[in-house]
Design an enzyme around this catalytic site. Structure first.
Site, short mmCIF file in Angstrom:
data_model
loop_
_atom_site.label_atom_id
_atom_site.label_comp_id
_atom_site.label_asym_id
_atom_site.label_seq_id
_atom_site.Cartn_x
_atom_site.Cartn_y
_atom_site.Cartn_z
N LYS A 136 0.83 -1.21 0.00
CA LYS A 136 0.00 0.00 0.00
C LYS A 136 0.86 1.26 0.00
O LYS A 136 0.59 2.22 -0.71
CB LYS A 136 -0.94 0.00 1.22
CG LYS A 136 -1.92 -1.15 1.23
CD LYS A 136 -2.76 -1.18 2.51
CE LYS A 136 -1.97 -1.49 3.76
NZ LYS A 136 -1.44 -2.86 3.82
N GLY A 141 2.98 -0.72 8.92
CA GLY A 141 4.35 -0.45 8.48
C GLY A 141 4.30 -0.33 6.97
O GLY A 141 4.12 -1.32 6.28
N GLN A 152 -3.43 -2.05 7.25
CA GLN A 152 -3.77 -3.49 7.34
C GLN A 152 -4.42 -3.94 6.03
O GLN A 152 -4.12 -3.39 4.98
CB GLN A 152 -4.66 -3.76 8.56
CG GLN A 152 -3.93 -3.63 9.90
CD GLN A 152 -3.81 -2.21 10.41
OE1 GLN A 152 -4.79 -1.50 10.49
NE2 GLN A 152 -2.62 -1.79 10.78
P1 GDP Z 1 2.19 -2.12 3.12
O1 GDP Z 1 2.07 -2.34 4.58
O2 GDP Z 1 1.01 -2.61 2.34
O3 GDP Z 1 2.55 -0.70 2.76
O4 GDP Z 1 3.42 -3.03 2.62
P2 GDP Z 1 4.84 -3.20 3.37
O5 GDP Z 1 5.64 -1.99 3.16
O6 GDP Z 1 4.64 -3.66 4.77
O7 GDP Z 1 5.40 -4.45 2.60
C1 GDP Z 1 5.58 -4.46 1.23
C2 GDP Z 1 7.07 -4.73 0.95
O8 GDP Z 1 7.22 -5.06 -0.41
C3 GDP Z 1 7.95 -3.52 1.17
O9 GDP Z 1 9.20 -3.95 1.61
C4 GDP Z 1 8.05 -2.89 -0.21
O10 GDP Z 1 9.24 -2.15 -0.39
C5 GDP Z 1 8.07 -4.12 -1.08
N1 GDP Z 1 7.49 -3.97 -2.42
C6 GDP Z 1 6.43 -3.24 -2.83
N2 GDP Z 1 6.17 -3.47 -4.14
C7 GDP Z 1 7.10 -4.36 -4.56
C8 GDP Z 1 7.36 -5.02 -5.80
O11 GDP Z 1 6.64 -4.86 -6.79
N3 GDP Z 1 8.41 -5.89 -5.83
C9 GDP Z 1 9.20 -6.13 -4.75
N4 GDP Z 1 10.19 -6.99 -4.88
N5 GDP Z 1 8.99 -5.54 -3.57
C10 GDP Z 1 7.94 -4.67 -3.48
P1 IMO Z 2 0.07 -2.82 7.25
O1 IMO Z 2 -0.71 -1.53 7.27
C1 IMO Z 2 0.17 -7.03 8.41
C2 IMO Z 2 -1.76 -8.09 12.20
C3 IMO Z 2 -0.87 -8.56 13.34
C4 IMO Z 2 -1.83 -9.52 14.02
C5 IMO Z 2 -3.18 -8.83 13.88
C6 IMO Z 2 -3.60 -8.02 15.09
O2 IMO Z 2 1.52 -2.65 7.28
O3 IMO Z 2 -0.42 -3.73 6.16
P2 IMO Z 2 -2.82 -5.68 16.11
O4 IMO Z 2 -1.47 -5.23 16.60
O5 IMO Z 2 -3.35 -4.85 14.99
O6 IMO Z 2 -3.81 -5.87 17.19
O7 IMO Z 2 -2.55 -7.16 15.50
O8 IMO Z 2 -3.05 -7.97 12.76
N1 IMO Z 2 -1.39 -6.76 11.63
C7 IMO Z 2 -0.82 -6.61 10.44
N2 IMO Z 2 -0.36 -7.52 9.55
N3 IMO Z 2 0.23 -5.72 8.13
C8 IMO Z 2 -0.23 -4.79 8.99
O9 IMO Z 2 -0.30 -3.48 8.68
C9 IMO Z 2 -0.75 -5.22 10.23
N4 IMO Z 2 -1.27 -4.59 11.30
C10 IMO Z 2 -1.67 -5.55 12.13
O10 IMO Z 2 0.28 -9.20 12.87
O11 IMO Z 2 -1.90 -10.72 13.30
MG MG Z 3 3.11 -3.25 6.13
#
Ligand code: GDP
Ligand code: IMO
Ligand code: MG
Length: 430
Positions: free
Chosen positions: A16, A40, A225
């Site tokens: 996202k 995150g 999430q």
């Molecule tokens: P979010 O919580 O939905 O914003 O996603 P996160 O940041 O937690 O996790 C997504 C991970 O995938 C991050 O480390 C990004 O840098 C990485 N990412 C996003 N798009 C791509 C992609 O197209 N390819 C690869 N290899 N990594 C990606």
């Molecule tokens: P983003 O925005 C993935 C998961 C936790 C746990 C459950 C409940 O980065 O996609 P909480 O602390 O919210 O009460 O935990 O939800 N969880 C996530 N998993 N990405 C997240 O956020 C999450 N935020 C919470 O691992 O299973």
């Molecule tokens: Mg995340």
């Protein structure tokens, strides 16, 4: 003008942050509507990598950024995040806006998050430990404290006294001799410092966001999430404590549903999950390990390894329905570069032997039925032109689109801003 919601379609971490950052280029404001620093969101450009937990990902583009009333805010962590950005020359002054109705994550919320997980033992949720569940619990039982309460110090102190009295009694129930009780004076002084720092950012953000909409601005709503962590529609009780669905954007920011124009679903090209709970297509073998290592699947908040599995079309099809998704962004396709066969779950066999293509209420005892597709077995990482994408990848994408019932608007081939194929860039903003 347009109001566009970005929403996760699986169990979070779909990418996202990357897409919010990308679409922020033409947005006038980015607004978070639920969750807290359990999120995150990773954004990478140039040689830099940012992981945002509370601040909207739009903050990196120097766009107006709003923490709506639906967010639960740990003020100490928010200040830390602002300081980290300042070190990288990203200032938030005059463009960060914090809702005076947003709930505060208080010190006891983190304590009770931990104690409740310890108490559950083997059945624990596997929360991020950020106090999110207890903060939302207090919100709905009307024992929460809100950002705006800090504007009235004497009232704040009185509420603190009442609430802490109850929390200290609750602490005794857990019979943990080593848990220090909460002190009104300490917490009052701590929050007075936070208020001094954050005071200029606090306002009734509903006025500002609605006014921007009236003025025809482009507003991006950043979901945290994912759909199956939604407290109503997710894999309850293994969920987070907010409405993560696109519908949450209205209540979580104070805008009406008639204002929303588009909902972009963020879809990982396979499936991951952090924490406990059912995961029908999970791979507990070498293929799962390969997804994990190629995708660097470690939680951006807690660093925990993410569980990995095949793409589940039932999940994402349900997400398309629940969120009213108008198009999807398919992420992390490059992670599949080394696979010679890819599998997609197209239906489930239930415990009673029947088959279903619709997501059942419980995912505990289902067996996914897979369809196989050939992999592309070449390097797709960093491809930015549609024509250069491998033929097998296009077939995989077409099948996903068909199965989930949504057209594809973005294809992502790497973590950086640049590693993206945007199909018709003008479609997002009217
Ligand atoms: P979010 O919580 O939905 O914003 O996603 P996160 O940041 O937690 O996790 C997504 C991970 O995938 C991050 O480390 C990004 O840098 C990485 N990412 C996003 N798009 C791509 C992609 O197209 N390819 C690869 N290899 N990594 C990606
Ligand atoms: P983003 O925005 C993935 C998961 C936790 C746990 C459950 C409940 O980065 O996609 P909480 O602390 O919210 O009460 O935990 O939800 N969880 C996530 N998993 N990405 C997240 O956020 C999450 N935020 C919470 O691992 O299973
Ligand atoms: Mg995340």
């Amino acid at each position: 003008m347009a109001c566009v919601i970005i929403v996760g379609t699986q169990w979070g971490d779909e990418g996202k942050g990357k897409i919010v950052d990308l679409l922020t280029e033409r947005a006038d404001a980015v607004v978070r509507y639920q969750g807290g620093n359990n999120a995150g969101h990773t954004v990478m450009f140039g040689k830099q990598k940012f992981v945002l937990h509370l601040l909207p990902s739009g903050i990196l583009r120097k766009t107006t950024s709003v923490l709506g009333n639906g967010v639960v805010i740990d003020l100490a962590e928010l200040i830390k995040e602002i300081d980290e950005l300042a070190k990288m020359d990203i200032a938030v002054e005059n463009r960060l806006h914090i809702s005076d109705r947003a709930q505060l994550v208080m010190p006891w919320h983190k304590t009770f998050d931990r104690l409740s997980e310890e108490q559950k033992g083997g059945n624990k949720i596997g929360t991020t430990g950020r106090g999110i569940g207890p903060a939302y619990e207090d919100k709905v039982r009307r024992s929460g404290m809100r950002v705006g309460d800090l504007q009235e110090p004497e009232l704040f102190r009185t509420r603190l006294q009442e609430i802490i009295e109850e929390k200290n009694k609750l602490l005794e129930l857990y019979s943990k001799a080593d848990e220090p009780s909460f002190s009104v004076e300490e917490i009052f002084s701590e929050f007075a410092i936070y208020f001094k720092i954050l005071k200029p950012y606090i306002s009734d953000t509903t006025l500002m966001v609605n006014q921007m909409i009236e003025e025809g601005k482009n507003i991006l709503f950043e979901g945290a999430q994912g759909t199956f962590l939604d407290v109503d529609h997710g894999t309850y009780p293994f969920v987070t404590s907010s409405n993560t669905l696109a519908g949450g954007a209205c209540a979580g920011t104070g805008i009406g549903p008639t204002r929303i124009n588009k909902v972009v679903g963020i879809v990982k090209a396979y499936t991951t999950r952090v924490g406990n709970g059912p995961f029908p297509t999970e791979l507990l073998n070498n293929e799962g390990d390969l997804l994990q290592s190629e995708g660097h699947e470690f939680g951006a908040t807690t660093g925990r390894p993410r569980r990995c599995g095949w793409f589940d079309a039932l999940l994402v099809r349900q997400a398309v329905r629940l969120n009213g998704i108008t198009s999807i962004a398919v992420m992390k396709l490059d992670v599949l570069d080394k696979f010679n066969t890819l599998k997609i779950a197209v239906s489930y066999q239930l415990a009673n032997g029947e088959f279903t293509e619709n997501l059942p209420r419980s995912l505990e005892n289902v067996t996914p039925v897979f369809e196989e597709m050939p992999g592309w077995e070449c390097t797709s990482a960093g491809i930015t032109e549609y024509e250069k994408l491998p033929r097998e990848m296009l077939a995989y994408l077409e099948r996903i689109s068909e199965l989930v019932g949504a057209k594809i608007s973005i294809i992502s081939t790497g973590p950086k801003r640049e590693d993206t194929v945007v199909l018709n860039p003008n479609q997002f903003w009217v």
